[in-house]
Design an enzyme around this catalytic site. Structure first.
Site, short mmCIF file in Angstrom:
data_model
loop_
_atom_site.label_atom_id
_atom_site.label_comp_id
_atom_site.label_asym_id
_atom_site.label_seq_id
_atom_site.Cartn_x
_atom_site.Cartn_y
_atom_site.Cartn_z
N THR A 16 -54.60 12.32 5.41
CA THR A 16 -54.15 10.94 5.55
C THR A 16 -54.49 10.10 4.32
O THR A 16 -54.01 8.97 4.21
CB THR A 16 -54.79 10.28 6.78
OG1 THR A 16 -56.17 10.65 6.77
CG2 THR A 16 -54.14 10.73 8.06
N LYS A 44 -61.57 5.50 -1.26
CA LYS A 44 -61.71 6.56 -0.25
C LYS A 44 -63.05 6.40 0.46
O LYS A 44 -64.08 6.21 -0.19
CB LYS A 44 -61.60 7.93 -0.91
CG LYS A 44 -60.18 8.27 -1.32
CD LYS A 44 -60.07 9.70 -1.81
CE LYS A 44 -58.65 10.01 -2.26
NZ LYS A 44 -58.58 11.31 -2.97
N GLY A 45 -63.03 6.50 1.76
CA GLY A 45 -64.27 6.39 2.53
C GLY A 45 -64.71 4.95 2.76
O GLY A 45 -65.66 4.70 3.49
N ARG A 48 -61.66 -0.83 5.71
CA ARG A 48 -60.43 -1.57 5.44
C ARG A 48 -60.73 -2.91 4.76
O ARG A 48 -60.16 -3.23 3.72
CB ARG A 48 -59.68 -1.78 6.76
CG ARG A 48 -58.18 -1.89 6.58
CD ARG A 48 -57.52 -2.14 7.93
NE ARG A 48 -57.83 -1.10 8.91
CZ ARG A 48 -57.65 -1.25 10.22
NH1 ARG A 48 -57.16 -2.38 10.70
NH2 ARG A 48 -57.96 -0.28 11.06
N SER A 115 -62.93 5.09 9.58
CA SER A 115 -61.64 4.61 10.09
C SER A 115 -61.71 4.10 11.52
O SER A 115 -62.35 4.70 12.39
CB SER A 115 -60.60 5.73 10.03
OG SER A 115 -59.42 5.31 10.67
N ASN A 117 -58.99 3.96 13.11
CA ASN A 117 -57.88 4.69 13.72
C ASN A 117 -58.25 6.14 14.03
O ASN A 117 -57.38 6.96 14.36
CB ASN A 117 -56.67 4.69 12.77
CG ASN A 117 -56.16 3.28 12.49
OD1 ASN A 117 -55.83 2.55 13.42
ND2 ASN A 117 -56.11 2.89 11.23
N GLU A 168 -67.30 15.85 3.14
CA GLU A 168 -66.79 14.57 2.63
C GLU A 168 -65.85 14.76 1.45
O GLU A 168 -66.10 15.60 0.59
CB GLU A 168 -67.97 13.71 2.15
CG GLU A 168 -68.35 12.58 3.08
CD GLU A 168 -67.29 11.50 3.22
OE1 GLU A 168 -66.35 11.45 2.41
OE2 GLU A 168 -67.41 10.71 4.17
#
Ligand code: G6P
Ligand code: MG
Length: 217
Positions: A16, A44-45, A48, A115, A117, A168
């Protein structure tokens, strides 16, 4: 012997990361901010909210809280559009093999993702039940590189941090794992993830024997 195995989600279990990138790129463009691959690597990581703050800082922009919230919502809407069609074929190569190996050896498994999500995606790809614990962006107050997400995961697995192993793909995530005193396994390029204890391009390079050696350490 038992170890706690903690998996990041985006870029480790599923690809993703490319969807997050597309959505951020679109957003940056709408603000007339240039957005490079290197900058994306630093997102990344990262949560948001923190990601948008970084993009605005790179572009030397200040915006109202209202617009900020609006952009956050738009970014997620676009991202959700990408993941709406997802199914288990989007799992990265050999992730199912590694999960099955760990389950066969009765190792505790947790998700450790920034996330919000995460649960949606795990459901889409049908691996929710593989996890003994799920810690995601809804459970933490401090984003990676802060170790909070992994420390909560260790606690939920009833394992001490030193007995946990983290997979990771992000710079921030490897730093978080190291700070938590865990073994970090970078999934990606050595040039980017040189601070991890081990680095592999992907799970096809991680043998059952290697995992066995981690369990027995
Ligand atoms: C992961 C991704 C990041 C993303 C973050 C928050 O860590 O690597 O790119 O920004 O999760 O994800 P969310 O789905 O809550 O926007
Ligand atoms: Mg990731």
């Amino acid at each position: 012997n038992k170890k706690g195995f903690i998996f990041d989600l985006d870029g480790v279990i599923v690809d993703t990361a490319k969807y997050h990138f597309l959505a951020w790129q679109q957003l940056a463009k709408s603000l007339d901010i240039e957005f490079t691959e290197e900058e994306n690597e630093q997102l990344k990581g990262v949560s948001r909210v923190r990601s948008l703050e970084k993009i605005l800082a790179w572009g030397n922009k200040t915006i109202s809280q209202e617009l900020f919230d609006d952009l956050m919502a738009k970014k997620n809407e676009e991202y959700l559009g990408y993941i709406a069609e997802m199914d288990d074929r989007e799992m990265l190569p050999d992730v199912p093999r590694v999960l099955n190996f760990l389950k066969a050896h009765k190792q505790p498994i947790s998700l450790g993702s920034a996330s919000k999500n995460a649960r949606t995606i795990l459901e889409r790809i049908n691996i929710m039940s593989d996890f003994d614990a799920i810690v995601d962006g809804n459970d933490v107050t401090k984003a990676k590189p802060d170790p909070e997400v992994f420390l909560i995961a260790a606690k939920e697995l009833h394992m001490s941090p030193e007995d946990c192993i983290v997979f990771e793909d992000s710079v921030a995530g490897v730093t978080a794992a190291n700070t938590a005193n865990m073994i970090s396994i970078g999934i990606g390029s050595k040039d980017v993830l040189g601070h991890a204890h081990y680095v592999f391009n992907d799970f096809t390079e991680i043998s059952d024997d290697f995992i066995k050696s981690l369990i027995e350490k």
